[in-house]
Design an enzyme around this catalytic site. Structure first.
Site, short mmCIF file in Angstrom:
data_model
loop_
_atom_site.label_atom_id
_atom_site.label_comp_id
_atom_site.label_asym_id
_atom_site.label_seq_id
_atom_site.Cartn_x
_atom_site.Cartn_y
_atom_site.Cartn_z
N LYS A 72 42.12 47.44 40.45
CA LYS A 72 40.77 46.89 40.61
C LYS A 72 40.59 46.41 42.04
CE LYS A 72 37.82 43.39 38.28
NZ LYS A 72 37.81 42.36 37.21
N SER A 147 33.97 42.80 33.91
CA SER A 147 33.76 43.24 35.27
C SER A 147 34.66 44.39 35.70
CB SER A 147 33.98 42.07 36.24
OG SER A 147 35.33 41.63 36.20
N SER A 171 36.97 40.36 31.05
CA SER A 171 36.73 41.51 31.92
C SER A 171 37.66 42.69 31.74
CB SER A 171 36.78 41.07 33.38
OG SER A 171 35.54 40.52 33.71
#
Ligand code: GLN
Length: 468
Positions: A72, A147, A171
């Site tokens: 990420k 997210s 997330s």
């Protein structure tokens, strides 16, 4: 092909890391419209692949040789860019490698690129990224969740074996559910946060996505454990002994979980069907009351915005990334850099967080939320005196349409209803793929366990496969 089959193929010389990475890069190129990657580390991934091929030939490879991982855009990887999905860090290069990534590299995993995400991890749909929204590979008119939306899609689209994301309030779990994947949020402190850009430090955890539970477990065991570089990392060895709990399991479901008006019919039906399946297999399932339910979401949003307002003060236009042009003095440099560099959602949370920390409101909001957090953690942990797991839906709905909640932040926050409890309490939770709705959109079952019981979550995931 799962990673384990692939490792056999690698040792037999039927394929090479170079071929695998090349095929994944091709996959990313052909699916660029999904927007799951902010950057592909083509050169470094291919050159590492060649190096690891040599090690395999010599028989000196680490245990993750051949494993391709996406990270990420919140994890630092030395000499590679990291931007937190934000314009404010555009062009910023990591100065060191995060511990989680370092542990992967030490075992010869290959990092293929950095994945798109909501800015600094704030969001539930991956629409709050400075690099544009990510699309769900199963239906490109829908969100992948957030997210860590790009991380989820990177696995879903078949461009890596495992994705590393972060989970502060859901997330990893909510996008795993929306994309039909396994998603692990470990116990707070289990995986070092060193080199993870901070959102809310007392909630942030590094989590994992995969299509099969075995590779999730293997990567977890590699990166979990104490790290002297993160003073909050647990000084407790990683328990890779067999799981402690065995079937038949004692499982709790929260009464209020069904009361949510927004719970989509099919999600409810699937959850009910999972309960029946578990009961038929001889497990005990009991409904329990959780009177503090209504306080979890407000507690989460007060404390995380407070921590975010403090953590994000470091982005001042002086030290990192974006600096507004043509400013008059130091104050206008701060103001204009932050106004121009941050997106709307991040600004909203900085406002909220700064408000709850302000002198006149500190006790009314921040102090009370801290007290509420302790009570929620105590009540949550108490359930594990009688039960092995607490199960629930992951999200009230399946993947929603792009833009559906974009103008309504509160509706977006409410979509975290089921995931924030584990985050407020600091306990581990896993999402297990659990069928689809009538449009073919995935549904995920969330399983929470007591602190440091990740092994039980893995063996429960295996167990669920066997009871059909
Ligand atoms: N959707 C939640 C939020 O916006 C969770 C985010 C996360 O886990 N990083 O805060």
């Amino acid at each position: 092909m799962t990673f384990f089959k692939l490792q056999n193929e690698l040792s037999a010389g039927n394929t090479s890391c170079f071929e695998i990475v090349s095929a994944f890069i091709e996959n990313i190129r052909s699916k660029q419209d999904l927007n799951s990657y902010v950057e592909v580390f083509e050169d470094s991934a291919l050159s590492r692949a060649k190096e690891i091929d040599k090690k395999i030939e010599a028989g000196t490879q680490g245990k993750l040789a051949g494993l391709v991982v996406s990270i990420k855009d919140l994890l630092c990887y030395d000499q590679h860019h990291v931007s937190g999905g934000s314009k404010i860090l555009e062009g910023f290069e990591s100065q060191f490698t995060s511990s989680a990534v370092q542990r992967l590299l030490d075992e010869d995993a290959i990092i293929i690129g950095r994945t798109n995400c909501d800015e600094f991890g704030m969001g539930s749909s991956n629409e709050n990224s400075a690099y544009g929204p990510v699309k769900n590979a199963l239906d490109t008119s829908r969100v992948p969740g957030g997210s860590s939306g790009g991380a989820a899609v990177s696995v879903q689209q078949g461009s890596c074996h495992v994705a590393i994301g972060s989970d502060t309030g859901g997330s990893v779990r909510q996008p795993a559910s929306f994309c039909g994947l396994y998603g692990l949020k470990p116990t707070y402190s289990r995986i070092s946060r060193y080199g993870l850009l901070a959102y809310a430090s007392s909630f942030d955890t590094i989590g994992l996505f995969s299509k099969d539970i075995e590779s999730c477990e293997l990567v977890y065991q590699t990166i979990a454990g104490h790290d002297p570089l993160d003073s909050t990392s647990a000084n407790k060895s990683v328990n890779i002994a067999p799981a402690e709990k065995k079937a038949p399991y004692k499982i709790a479901i929260l009464k209020n979980a069904f009361a949510d008006e927004g719970l989509q019919g099919e999600v409810k039906d699937h959850f009910q069907a999972s309960i029946e399946k578990l009961k038929n297999a001889g497990n005990t399932i009991e409904e329990v009351d959780f009177p503090l339910m209504d306080y979890i979401l407000p507690t989460y949003y007060i404390l995380t915005t407070a921590e975010a307002s403090s953590n994000l003060s470091r982005y001042d236009g002086v030290r990192y990334g974006y600096r507004a042009p043509k400013t008059k003095n130091l104050e206008s440099l701060y103001k204009m850099s932050r106004s121009g560099g941050f997106g709307d959602e991040v600004k909203r949370r900085i406002f909220l967080g700064t408000f709850v920390l302000s002198a006149s409101y500190y006790d009314a909001y921040y102090t009370r939320a801290q007290k509420a957090r302790r009570l929620i953690r105590q009540a949550t942990k108490k359930m594990f005196e009688d039960f092995d797991f607490v199960i629930s839906p992951t999200s009230a709905t399946t993947a929603f349409k792009l833009g559906e909640h974009a103008s309504d932040p509160l509706a977006m926050y409410l979509s975290d209803l089921y995931t924030v409890q584990a985050s407020v309490a600091g306990i581990p939770a896993i999402v297990i793929p659990d069928g689809q709705d009538k449009n073919g959109l995935p549904i995920g079952l969330q399983v929470m366990a007591d602190d440091f019981k990740e092994q039980d979550l893995f063996s429960f995931s295996e167990y669920l496969k066997h009871i059909g």
